[in-house]
Structures are given as C-alpha cells and as structure tokens.
Design an enzyme around this catalytic site. Structure first.
Site, short mmCIF file in Angstrom:
data_model
loop_
_atom_site.label_atom_id
_atom_site.label_comp_id
_atom_site.label_asym_id
_atom_site.label_seq_id
_atom_site.Cartn_x
_atom_site.Cartn_y
_atom_site.Cartn_z
N GLU B 64 0.81 -1.22 0.00
CA GLU B 64 0.00 0.00 0.00
C GLU B 64 0.84 1.27 0.00
O GLU B 64 0.40 2.31 -0.49
CB GLU B 64 -0.96 0.00 1.19
CG GLU B 64 -2.11 -1.01 1.07
CD GLU B 64 -1.76 -2.39 1.62
OE1 GLU B 64 -0.57 -2.63 1.93
OE2 GLU B 64 -2.68 -3.21 1.75
N PHE B 126 -11.28 -7.41 13.80
CA PHE B 126 -10.24 -7.87 12.88
C PHE B 126 -9.94 -6.78 11.84
O PHE B 126 -10.86 -6.24 11.24
CB PHE B 126 -10.68 -9.16 12.18
CG PHE B 126 -9.67 -9.65 11.17
CD1 PHE B 126 -8.42 -10.07 11.58
CD2 PHE B 126 -9.98 -9.66 9.82
CE1 PHE B 126 -7.48 -10.50 10.65
CE2 PHE B 126 -9.05 -10.09 8.89
CZ PHE B 126 -7.79 -10.52 9.30
N GLN B 127 -8.68 -6.51 11.65
CA GLN B 127 -8.22 -5.47 10.73
C GLN B 127 -8.83 -4.10 11.02
O GLN B 127 -9.09 -3.32 10.11
CB GLN B 127 -8.44 -5.88 9.26
CG GLN B 127 -7.57 -7.07 8.87
CD GLN B 127 -7.41 -7.25 7.37
OE1 GLN B 127 -8.30 -6.92 6.60
NE2 GLN B 127 -6.28 -7.79 6.95
N LYS B 176 -17.55 -0.51 6.27
CA LYS B 176 -18.09 -1.44 5.28
C LYS B 176 -19.60 -1.36 5.17
O LYS B 176 -20.16 -1.46 4.07
CB LYS B 176 -17.65 -2.87 5.64
CG LYS B 176 -17.91 -3.87 4.51
CD LYS B 176 -17.29 -5.23 4.81
CE LYS B 176 -17.48 -6.17 3.63
NZ LYS B 176 -16.90 -7.50 3.89
N MET B 494 24.75 8.20 1.15
CA MET B 494 24.70 9.46 1.89
C MET B 494 24.97 9.21 3.38
O MET B 494 25.61 10.02 4.03
CB MET B 494 23.35 10.14 1.68
CG MET B 494 23.32 11.58 2.17
SD MET B 494 24.50 12.63 1.31
CE MET B 494 23.51 13.29 -0.02
#
Lengths: 175, 598
Positions: B64, B126-127, B176, B494
């Site tokens: 993502e 969940f999630q 949802k 760097m």
C-alpha cells in the site's frame, strides 16, 4: 534577549464546526509542534449552525503565536480565529471549584475568605466545604492560595471581546 | 435507521444506489481515470463496484505504501488528484509513509480506506485501526463517514480540499456497512464548504510594494520552489516571463526544478545543502530576495542566523503558515503563485518598463566569477564509473526525449538534481520534504500510467530501490515500461558520506551486504536486466535500456565511495560551502549545534 524572542501569554478564540475530531485536530496541532497550551475550553455556542467555540490560552514568541494562528486558520472545520490579546479589549473569566477540608475553625476561616472574595459555597459536609469562584485567573489564584484547598477543579479561561468586536461564523464565510 | 429513510429528495433520475456505487459515481464525476490500490475485506463492496465498470482503471500494487507513491507520481506529473484505495487496518497503516510524503511535498492525493462496520468501531475488530486518528497528523484533512447521507458530500469535499490551496493528501475512511447500505448521491457542488476558502488573490498593495523594492535592487535574486509548479504551467510561464523581464538571476529548490528552464543563462542552478556555489553565494550576498512557492526549508537555509543576512525578503506563498515560519520576511504576499506572478509582471511593466542593466551589471560580474568555480565539476578517471558521470551521460543521451525522472533518496538523488537539467515543469519527481527511500520506483509507475508513451526513468540507488522492489510485479502486470537506472555503489551512500565526514569514518551498518544480483532479479520478474561496470560499457547499456520495450533494470556499478559536493555541512551558512575534498581541511569537526542536525 531579543524582543522577538520574548514569550508572551495570548488568549486565542476559535470558532469551529462542531464535528467529530475537531478538538483532536486543534490539540494535535499544538502537541505535534511542541507548543504550550496553558488552558483550553470547548463548548457548543450555536446549536442551530452547530458551531463550537474553543478558548485557548497559550504562551510563545511572536513568531510562534503567528504560526499557531496561521495553522489554526488552515484547519478545514475552522470558521474564525481571533487573538484577543492583540485584537482588542476583552474580558476573561474562569471558574473553579475549590474544596477545603479541616476542623471547624479552619472551615470558618475559609468561609470568611470566601465572603470577602465573592466565592460561593456550593456544598458542605461536617469536615469539608466546596466553593465556586469565578473571576480572572489572577483572582482565582489569589483565592486558592489563601484558602489552602485539598482539591481544585478549574474550568479554564473563557474570553470575549468588548463592545463592537463580535466573532461570528457567517461574517467572512460567505465569500 | 435505514439509509432509505434519510433520503430527503432523491434525484429524479437516480435509482437507489449502494454506498459503494455512490463513491464510484463521485470518483467518476471528479474525472478520476486511474486508482492505485490493494483490496481487502473492508473494501470488497467498492472493488465489486469497480469490477462492474470500465471507465476507471485500477492498478494493483504490491504494497500500500507504493500505491500512495504511485498516486503521487500520477498527481505530480499531471496536476490532477492521485487516488488510492486500500483496505482497513494494515492497508491503511501501510499508507502512512506515503501520506506523510505527500503532505510534506504538497501533493494532491485522495486516499480511500476501508473500515470495519460502524457498530464494530472501537471493538478491536479484525483489521481495525483508528485510521483517522493515525492519519490526522499526516494528512491535510481526513474524514470518517458515519452516515450514508454524508458520503457523497465527503468524497467531493475530499477532492476539493486535496487539490485547492496548498495541495495535500486527504483520507476518507469508509466503514463497510456504509459501502454496502443504500446512500443518496449528491453532485460535485455539495463538496464546497463555507469554512474552507484558501486565499488565491494577492493583496495588490503588497505586490506594488514588492515590485518597487525589486526594481531598486542592486543584488537581487529569485528563489523559487515547487509551489510554482503546483500552481500550474501558466504560473511557470509567467515566472519565466517575469525573470526575463527583470534580467535578474534565479535559483530553484529541489522541488522547484523545471519551474524555470535550466538552459537559460539567468538560471544559477539548485540552491541549498548540495546546491551550486553561485546559487548559494548569491543567496548569501543578495540585497533583495524574492521567494515564490518555497518555504525556507533547513536544507535550503543552512544556519539560520547566517542566512542571507543583508537582504530584504519578499515571500509569496499560498499557505499563510509558511510565511515567517523559519525566516522573518519584510513583505509577505499570501496568494496563488499564478495570480501573484501575473500581478507582479503587470506591476513590473509599469514600474520598470526597461531593464536597467547597468544597475545590476556588477552583481552579474560577481555571479559569473562564482559560476566560473564550476562547483559541479568531477573527473571521470580510472576504471570505475563515477556516479556523476553515469547521470550526466544518461541526461545527454535522453534529453531530446524530455524524459520524466523520478528518484529515490540519497547521493544519487543529489547527483540527479545537479546533473539532470529540466527545461519544463512536472518532469522531475523526487521526495524532497520527507526524504522517503523507496519513493522513486512506484512514483515512476504512476507517471507512466498517466503518460503511457513517455520515457519514464527512475534514477535510484541500491539501498533505496530494494525498499519497494516488489513493485516490479506491478510494472509487469500493467506493462509499464519504466526504466530503472540503478546507481549501485554498494552503500547507503549518503549515510556513509556523513559517517565519513562527521563520525570518524565509522561506517556503522551503511554497507549493503548480501544484495541480490540485480540482472537476475529483473529476469526473475520477467523484465530485462542490464549491467555496466566500466565507463566504456556505460553508453551502450543506456542505449540498450532505451531501445528495450518494457521494464528494464540497469545496474550501473559505480565508484563505491564518491562524495556529493558542493556541500554546506549542517549548522553552516551558505558562504561556508565546501567545494571538494581538498576544500575540507581533512573533515574538520563541525560545531556541536551542527552535529545534532539531520
């Protein structure tokens, strides 16, 4: 010390849409950048238009205060930001509930102080008194130091401009 | 309460829609053509709706974070809003780096995140993650949609907020049940909000004041940043016209490269920590500085009390909180760059119809002496490829095709900024504010989606590139012919440079051990892998990379311990710039104040 580096106390009022998360946005802006909040009050002031008013007392240099106001103004739910310390004459009031415990003599002493400092007795038990005191933050400080309380609950500063100075959500939003 | 009851006046021609259909309709009305995303349980209704239409193209990423960078690449190369769609919980938390990157670099992104149903929010479902809480400090604004009747308005408002004023990322968290239930539609206009009105028109009095100051200047400089590119191509054209009308020198920030043509003699190159000698010295010695769409970043200013001590400063910015933040200025102009430049140009023509070359001739003489130092010089010698040489050759062999260049973060980024020259805006995409390693490759995929026929090159480093190399798979699936030009020195270059300069050459954890064979890696994904290890091979590898259709990973094995010069060490001022190793005095220790800076 440079005059620009001098820290000063400012009372800033913010008119916001009363929606979920708006207070978190304001507080996050301060905590995320390490700015001080000395006092904070929030309540809905216009139930029809669902506007809340946030009063913030903060301390900072001129640049920091300017930054705080610019950042507050940028928040999407913010209608108006007003720095009462700069923008003009205003009144500030604070409310505190002050509990004093002790023997009879001590409580009588507290009642005498409350009487001449215009604090109101709002609760009493045989061993304790609770006073309600309103006034400027300095007046509250003075009362609290005199009665030597066991517990204090302060509401934080509420402020409003004097006379013609009116903070109104609609004034500049229609543009 | 059902959604049905809340529909006060359903539009006559609208059949009842689900929340997912409402979101999709809003995206279509906003002109969205591409979404970068990754499905999951909470956003399945939206994916189902996407599946049943053909207008919006969905690009499936492999992580993502890459979806947000790809959307940034899409947005910055087009000027349109980039759109991201991810699921709840880890889908949302994985976007945080990309969102912060977009916030720091003012990139318009709308990120739609799934959320557990409203009745389960706060239950550690969940999630589930507190997405609006987590993303509040890394977005311009964010929303949790709790009522179906707010859905369409919020999606439209998100696009308006993301793209107007100083652009930035906006998150819309979509439970949802809101996506599955019925919801009323609202037109685009519903997304206007009374509280949010960024100022675009500059104050004419301030413009006049600024131009009058500018017209009297003896040692003027324009210091211009990415805000002008964000304002649009017209703003860049107006800038070019104004700068040419004045005859004054101009320097650009890392984010501003391309806002003014690099080939113009008035251009002094990039300024800042790794900017050119002439740009930094001119900033230090100028008497009037005009900053437009830049924010006096610490990488630009160096030590603040040594920053351009003798100048009067004019600052034009659309974001009032960027003014007087780091550096107090004399004339502050809040407004859109395009409108401000238009007003300044109009005022200039009135105030100073002819360029007074004599007034600024000594200044230009001084600048030419600084320019003669040739601070970006390097010597390609020996058998190893110098990284600067690799990038310079890439530039020379591709400049006619006006490529889009994305970079990651580190030495290769600075060398690319120094040696690639941009004549047009929106061709250069780099993570400037946040400095996100792993930005460049997914950003390049987003650019290529928007410009299918263009040459898109990701100049990267070995350490940065492996941070999002899984996106090879995305590029293959969507047939995105991005060219990856990997400046491979085997180090986090760097980090290694700073350790050598400031930490007694103790190279703690900066050597990239056990790296893959990049040619085989490319081949494993079905792409083409190439390698150059000597200067003689370089041109041929670049030519083959350009001649190959499809994704190419060119592993350019370069000199291991080359350093980026010029360099203004942390805590130093512009005129304390180091030009070369010989100039270093054997890495004299920098001040304690400087050591704490990053």
């Amino acid at each position: 010390m440079n005059i620009e580096d001098e820290e000063k106390r400012h009372t800033i009022v913010v008119l916001v849409d009363n929606e979920a998360g708006v207070l978190a946005r304001v507080i996050g802006l301060f905590s995320g950048r390490g700015y001080n909040i000395d006092s904070l009050t929030v309540a809905e002031v216009d139930p029809v238009r669902r506007l809340s008013r946030i009063n913030i007392v903060t301390t900072g240099t001129e640049l920091v205060i300017e930054q705080i106001k610019a950042l507050l103004s940028k928040l999407v739910p913010v209608h108006r930001v007003q720095d009462l310390t700069i923008e003009g004459p205003h009144v500030e009031r604070e409310l505190a509930l002050v509990k004093v415990n002790g023997d009879r003599e001590r409580l009588i002493q507290a009642l005498r102080i409350a009487d001449f400092m215009h604090a109101r007795l709002v609760d009493s038990t045989p061993g304790s008194l609770v006073f309600e005191v309103t006034g400027s933050s300095d007046e509250l400080d003075a009362f609290i130091s005199l009665v030597e309380p066991v517990e204090v609950s302060r509401a934080g500063v509420v402020a409003i401009g004097r006379g013609e100075m009116i903070l109104d959500g609609t004034a500049q939003d229609d543009g | 309460m059902t959604a049905q009851q809340t529909i006060a006046q359903p539009p006559a021609d609208t059949r009842s829609m689900t929340g997912a259909q409402v979101v999709l309709q809003a995206l279509l009305d906003q002109g969205v053509e591409v979404i970068f995303g990754y499905p999951g349980g909470a956003v399945l209704p939206l994916y189902d709706a996407l599946f049943q239409q053909k207008t919006i193209h969905h690009v499936l990423v492999r992580h993502e974070q890459a979806a947000v960078h790809a959307a940034e690449g899409y947005a910055r190369s087009t000027g349109k809003v980039g759109v991201v769609l991810v699921t709840s919980g880890p889908g949302a938390t994985n976007t945080v780096t990309g969102l912060t990157d977009a916030l720091m670099d003012s990139v318009p992104v709308v990120c739609l995140t799934g959320q557990v149903p409203t009745h389960m929010i706060g239950n550690d479902a969940f999630q589930e993650a507190d997405t609006v809480g987590i993303t509040r400090p890394c977005t311009k604004h964010n929303y949790l949609v709790k009522k179906p009747e707010d859905l369409a308005r919020i999606v439209h408002e998100a696009f308006h907020v993301a793209s107007s004023g100083r652009p930035g990322p906006v998150v819309v968290d979509l439970p949802k049940n809101i996506l599955m239930g019925e919801a009323p539609y609202a037109e685009k206009e519903a997304g206007r909000r009374r509280t949010y009105n960024p100022r675009r028109e500059p104050d004419p009095a301030r413009i006049e004041e600024a131009v009058r100051l500018l017209a009297r200047a003896e040692r003027p400089i324009f210091y211009v940043g990415g805000g002008v590119i964000n304002s649009g191509p017209l703003a860049c054209a107006l800038l070019t016209e104004l700068v040419r009308a004045t005859g004054y020198p101009i320097t650009l920030t890392l984010m501003g490269l391309g806002a003014f043509p690099a080939g113009d003699p008035q251009y002094l190159g990039m300024l800042g920590m790794h900017g050119t000698y002439e740009a930094n010295m001119a900033m230090h010695d100028c008497d009037v500085m005009v900053c437009i769409g830049a924010r006096f970043d610490d990488r630009v200013t160096g030590r603040l009390d040594g920053f351009s001590p003798g100048s009067r400063k004019i600052h034009v910015d659309i974001d009032p909180s960027s003014i007087n933040k780091n550096v107090p200025v004399d004339i502050a102009i809040v407004g859109d760059a395009e409108r401000s430049l238009e007003a300044m140009l109009e005022a200039w023509k009135r105030v100073a119809p002819t360029v007074d070359r004599a007034r600024i001739a000594p200044w230009w003489d001084q600048i030419e002496r600084w320019r003669a130092v040739d601070s970006l010089r390097f010597r390609q010698s020996g058998t190893a490829i110098k990284p600067q040489y690799a990038i310079k050759r890439l530039y020379e062999l591709t400049r006619d095709r006006e490529p889009f260049i994305t970079t990651d973060v580190g030495q290769h980024q600075m060398w690319a900024a120094q040696h690639f020259r941009f004549e047009k805006p929106r061709r250069w995409l780099t993570s400037g504010g946040l400095g996100t390693m792993g930005y460049g490759f997914p950003a390049a995929l987003g650019v290529q989606m928007a410009h299918p026929d263009a040459l898109v090159i990701n100049i990267s480093g070995d350490a940065s590139w492996v941070m999002n190399m899984q996106e090879m798979s995305t590029a293959m699936q969507h047939r995105l012919p991005v060219k990856v030009f990997l400046v491979n020195n085997g180090y986090m270059g760097m980090v290694r440079q700073w350790q050598d300069f400031f930490h007694g050459s103790r190279r703690a954890e900066s050597y990239m051990d056990s790296m893959p064979d990049f040619v085989k890696l490319a081949e494993a994904f079905g792409a083409v892998g190439l390698r150059a290890t000597t200067p003689a091979e370089l041109d041929e590898v670049i030519e083959r990379m350009l001649a190959t259709d499809g994704l190419v990973l060119a592993d350019i094995v370069v000199e291991e311990v080359e350093n980026v010069y010029p360099m203004i060490p942390g805590g130093a001022a512009h005129n304390e710039i180091k030009l070369s190793p010989e100039d270093d005095g054997g890495h004299e220790p920098i001040s304690e104040d400087g050591m704490v800076l990053v």
